[in-house]
Design a protein around this motif. Structure first.
Motif, PDB file in Angstrom:
ATOM      1  N   ALA A  46      29.980  31.971  33.070  1.00  0.00           N
ATOM      2  CA  ALA A  46      30.280  33.572  32.950  1.00  0.00           C
ATOM      3  C   ALA A  46      30.058  34.102  34.367  1.00  0.00           C
ATOM      4  CB  ALA A  46      29.337  34.183  31.938  1.00  0.00           C
ATOM      5  N   ARG A  47      29.320  33.650  35.063  1.00  0.00           N
ATOM      6  CA  ARG A  47      29.144  34.491  36.561  1.00  0.00           C
ATOM      7  C   ARG A  47      30.181  34.036  37.460  1.00  0.00           C
ATOM      8  NH1 ARG A  47      27.539  33.054  41.500  1.00  0.00           N
ATOM      9  NH2 ARG A  47      27.199  30.755  40.857  1.00  0.00           N
ATOM     10  N   LEU A  48      30.517  32.678  37.501  1.00  0.00           N
ATOM     11  CA  LEU A  48      31.862  32.367  38.182  1.00  0.00           C
ATOM     12  C   LEU A  48      32.949  32.999  37.682  1.00  0.00           C
ATOM     13  CD1 LEU A  48      30.993  28.319  38.383  1.00  0.00           C
ATOM     14  CD2 LEU A  48      31.089  30.135  40.217  1.00  0.00           C
ATOM     15  N   ALA A  49      33.204  33.016  36.606  1.00  0.00           N
ATOM     16  CA  ALA A  49      34.078  33.830  35.954  1.00  0.00           C
ATOM     17  C   ALA A  49      34.445  35.341  36.383  1.00  0.00           C
ATOM     18  CB  ALA A  49      34.437  33.923  34.567  1.00  0.00           C
ATOM     19  N   ALA A  50      33.457  35.865  36.381  1.00  0.00           N
ATOM     20  CA  ALA A  50      33.363  37.422  36.994  1.00  0.00           C
ATOM     21  C   ALA A  50      33.525  37.207  38.533  1.00  0.00           C
ATOM     22  CB  ALA A  50      31.958  37.791  36.595  1.00  0.00           C
ATOM     23  N   GLU A  51      33.134  36.342  39.111  1.00  0.00           N
ATOM     24  CA  GLU A  51      33.565  36.574  40.549  1.00  0.00           C
ATOM     25  C   GLU A  51      34.542  36.251  40.884  1.00  0.00           C
ATOM     26  OE1 GLU A  51      30.965  33.422  42.479  1.00  0.00           O
ATOM     27  OE2 GLU A  51      29.066  34.573  42.235  1.00  0.00           O
ATOM     28  N   ALA A  52      35.602  35.432  40.065  1.00  0.00           N
ATOM     29  CA  ALA A  52      36.976  34.893  40.206  1.00  0.00           C
ATOM     30  C   ALA A  52      37.900  36.202  40.032  1.00  0.00           C
ATOM     31  CB  ALA A  52      37.356  33.959  39.292  1.00  0.00           C
ATOM     32  N   ALA A  53      37.297  37.043  38.945  1.00  0.00           N
ATOM     33  CA  ALA A  53      37.869  38.413  38.512  1.00  0.00           C
ATOM     34  C   ALA A  53      38.010  39.419  39.569  1.00  0.00           C
ATOM     35  CB  ALA A  53      37.545  39.014  37.307  1.00  0.00           C
ATOM     36  N   ASP A  54      36.636  39.242  40.456  1.00  0.00           N
ATOM     37  CA  ASP A  54      36.274  40.294  41.546  1.00  0.00           C
ATOM     38  C   ASP A  54      37.435  39.927  42.650  1.00  0.00           C
ATOM     39  OD1 ASP A  54      34.646  41.612  40.046  1.00  0.00           O
ATOM     40  OD2 ASP A  54      32.862  40.833  41.199  1.00  0.00           O
ATOM     41  N   GLU A  55      37.373  38.477  43.007  1.00  0.00           N
ATOM     42  CA  GLU A  55      38.519  37.997  44.060  1.00  0.00           C
ATOM     43  C   GLU A  55      39.814  38.789  43.727  1.00  0.00           C
ATOM     44  OE1 GLU A  55      37.610  36.700  46.648  1.00  0.00           O
ATOM     45  OE2 GLU A  55      35.967  35.738  46.536  1.00  0.00           O
ATOM     46  N   LEU A  56      40.316  38.275  42.515  1.00  0.00           N
ATOM     47  CA  LEU A  56      41.789  38.831  42.003  1.00  0.00           C
ATOM     48  C   LEU A  56      41.984  40.306  42.092  1.00  0.00           C
ATOM     49  CD1 LEU A  56      42.322  36.848  38.829  1.00  0.00           C
ATOM     50  CD2 LEU A  56      43.565  36.742  41.140  1.00  0.00           C
ATOM     51  N   ARG A  57      40.999  41.246  41.688  1.00  0.00           N
ATOM     52  CA  ARG A  57      40.948  42.438  41.918  1.00  0.00           C
ATOM     53  C   ARG A  57      40.980  43.023  43.389  1.00  0.00           C
ATOM     54  NH1 ARG A  57      36.768  42.573  37.561  1.00  0.00           N
ATOM     55  NH2 ARG A  57      37.947  42.936  35.625  1.00  0.00           N
ATOM     56  N   ALA A  58      40.202  42.490  43.977  1.00  0.00           N
ATOM     57  CA  ALA A  58      40.125  43.049  45.563  1.00  0.00           C
ATOM     58  C   ALA A  58      41.452  42.622  46.189  1.00  0.00           C
ATOM     59  CB  ALA A  58      39.155  42.492  46.208  1.00  0.00           C
ATOM     60  N   ALA A  59      41.961  41.510  45.935  1.00  0.00           N
ATOM     61  CA  ALA A  59      43.164  40.887  46.658  1.00  0.00           C
ATOM     62  C   ALA A  59      44.376  41.912  46.232  1.00  0.00           C
ATOM     63  CB  ALA A  59      43.670  39.517  46.325  1.00  0.00           C
ATOM     64  N   VAL A  60      44.333  42.268  44.892  1.00  0.00           N
ATOM     65  CA  VAL A  60      45.702  43.121  44.367  1.00  0.00           C
ATOM     66  C   VAL A  60      45.431  44.317  45.057  1.00  0.00           C
ATOM     67  CG1 VAL A  60      46.236  44.393  42.521  1.00  0.00           C
ATOM     68  CG2 VAL A  60      45.757  42.201  42.011  1.00  0.00           C
ATOM     69  N   VAL A  61      44.299  44.939  45.288  1.00  0.00           N
ATOM     70  CA  VAL A  61      44.109  46.246  46.078  1.00  0.00           C
ATOM     71  C   VAL A  61      44.832  45.859  47.583  1.00  0.00           C
ATOM     72  CG1 VAL A  61      42.629  47.819  47.136  1.00  0.00           C
ATOM     73  CG2 VAL A  61      42.298  46.877  45.015  1.00  0.00           C
TER      74      VAL A  61
END
Length: 381
Positions: free
Chosen positions: A228-243
């Motif tokens: 769950a923690r790794l999935a949340a970190e991956a989602a953060d990476e994606l969101r930041a990159a999209v910005v």
């Protein structure tokens, strides 16, 4: 040339220096038109850059109010005298443009014009645009044009330098586009690497959890929490990159709206509270707005990824003709000199380069345990 209030070499030099100061195509066009109108002492001046579809990609006027320009309506097409200047690539000087057989009229809100001078702006054989002026402010000879041969010669000199300034501005914008493309490519690679590593870890952790479910449920539960923690970190990476992969919003929405949108996304994507406050900001030159946006992104990245901050505040305010951006966090802070000695920069070098590149300044205040403030000031235009 005695009718011209700013006549002489000094006036020409001032106009050419003004053109050379600008790097954005739109700013160069505006400067060319304003300089031509002032030098020739005309009521109206305009410059049109043709597109490939019978219209104008850009059309800049001077001497017409915003309300008048809005009432005039759509940009003109390449017809009549405008088309002739673009097609034949030679100067035109007319006593009364309305009596010329090529004249095809203008919209009802268009200002009335009589004497007229125009010529193409050329780079070699390429016609880059058409520059024209109307209504000379001086006594006119009976039945003749107020614009003189001296005016035509002076406008020709200005047009030659305008072509150089436009070429340089286009090359600059092209280089900036390439820089943005390279940055997007770099971000895409970083995104791929970061998310791939997270997903690889996710897969291994999930496999370990599956193997432990039957013989050691407690350890399996721990592994699933790690998933769950790794999935949340991956989602953060994606969101930041999209910005960061959406810089076009700056041209469409302006600096304030772009910053507000990106900060709202970061506030949702991270556990830290990210806020934005601004007031009375005027439009800035495009290069300065882009530099402010990039510095804000870099400072936010540092605060959200490295500082352990629970609050990050971004403020953008007007100062004189320019603006000041500050990004403040309540994170663990650092000792700037120690960071430099250790060879770690946290993006400080690139932020300072961006600031100095647009005539601005950048300061960083930080202390262990007391958070960090990054402040950037730009002079405006």
């Amino acid at each position: 040339m005695s009718h011209r209030p700013g006549s002489g070499l000094a006036a020409v030099s001032t106009a050419l220096l003004a053109m050379s100061r600008h790097l954005e195509v739109r700013d160069v066009l505006k400067t060319i038109v304003a300089s031509a109108r002032e030098l020739l002492d005309a009521e109206y001046a305009a410059l049109g850059v043709p597109d490939d579809h019978g219209g104008f990609a850009q059309f800049v006027v001077d001497g017409v109010s915003d309300a008048q320009w809005k009432a005039i309506g759509p940009l003109p097409r390449q017809h009549g005298i405008l088309a002739s200047m673009l097609r034949d690539a030679k100067p035109e000087r007319l006593a009364d443009v309305r009596k010329d057989p090529r004249f095809e009229g203008w919209p009802s809100a268009h200002p009335d014009m009589s004497d007229f001078i125009g010529l193409p702006v050329k780079d070699g054989d390429e016609v880059m645009g058409a520059l024209f002026l109307a209504n000379k402010r001086c006594p006119r000879p009976e039945g003749g044009c107020g614009f003189t041969e001296d005016d035509e010669e002076l406008l020709g000199i200005l047009a030659q330098h305008a072509a150089i300034a436009l070429t340089n501005a286009r090359l600059y914008e092209r280089s900036r586009e390439l820089t943005i493309a390279e940055e997007r490519s770099r971000l895409a690679h970083e995104l791929h690497d970061a998310v791939s590593q997270k997903l690889f870890s996710l897969r291994l952790t999930a496999q370990a959890a599956a193997a432990l479910v039957d013989r050691d449920p407690d350890r399996a539960k721990g592994e699933l929490q790690q998933v769950a923690r790794l999935a949340a970190e991956a989602a953060d990476e994606l969101r930041a990159a999209v910005v960061e992969l959406r810089p076009a919003a700056l041209d469409e929405d302006g600096l304030v709206n772009t910053l507000r949108t990106q900060i709202q996304v970061l506030d949702r994507a991270h556990s830290a509270r990210v806020t934005f406050d601004t007031c009375a900001i005027r439009a800035l030159p495009a290069t300065q707005e882009e530099a402010l946006l990039r510095v804000a992104q870099e400072a936010l990245h540092n605060a959200l990824r490295h500082s352990g901050a629970t609050e990050v505040d971004v403020v953008l305010v007007r100062r004189g003709q320019g603006a000041v951006l500050s990004v403040t966090d309540n994170g663990r802070g650092f000792e700037p000199r120690a960071v430099r000695r250790a060879g770690r920069h946290l993006g400080l070098v690139s932020m300072r380069d961006r600031a100095s590149g647009v005539g601005g300044r950048l300061s960083v205040e930080s202390e262990p345990g007391k958070g960090t403030t990054v402040e950037m000031e730009v002079p405006g235009g």
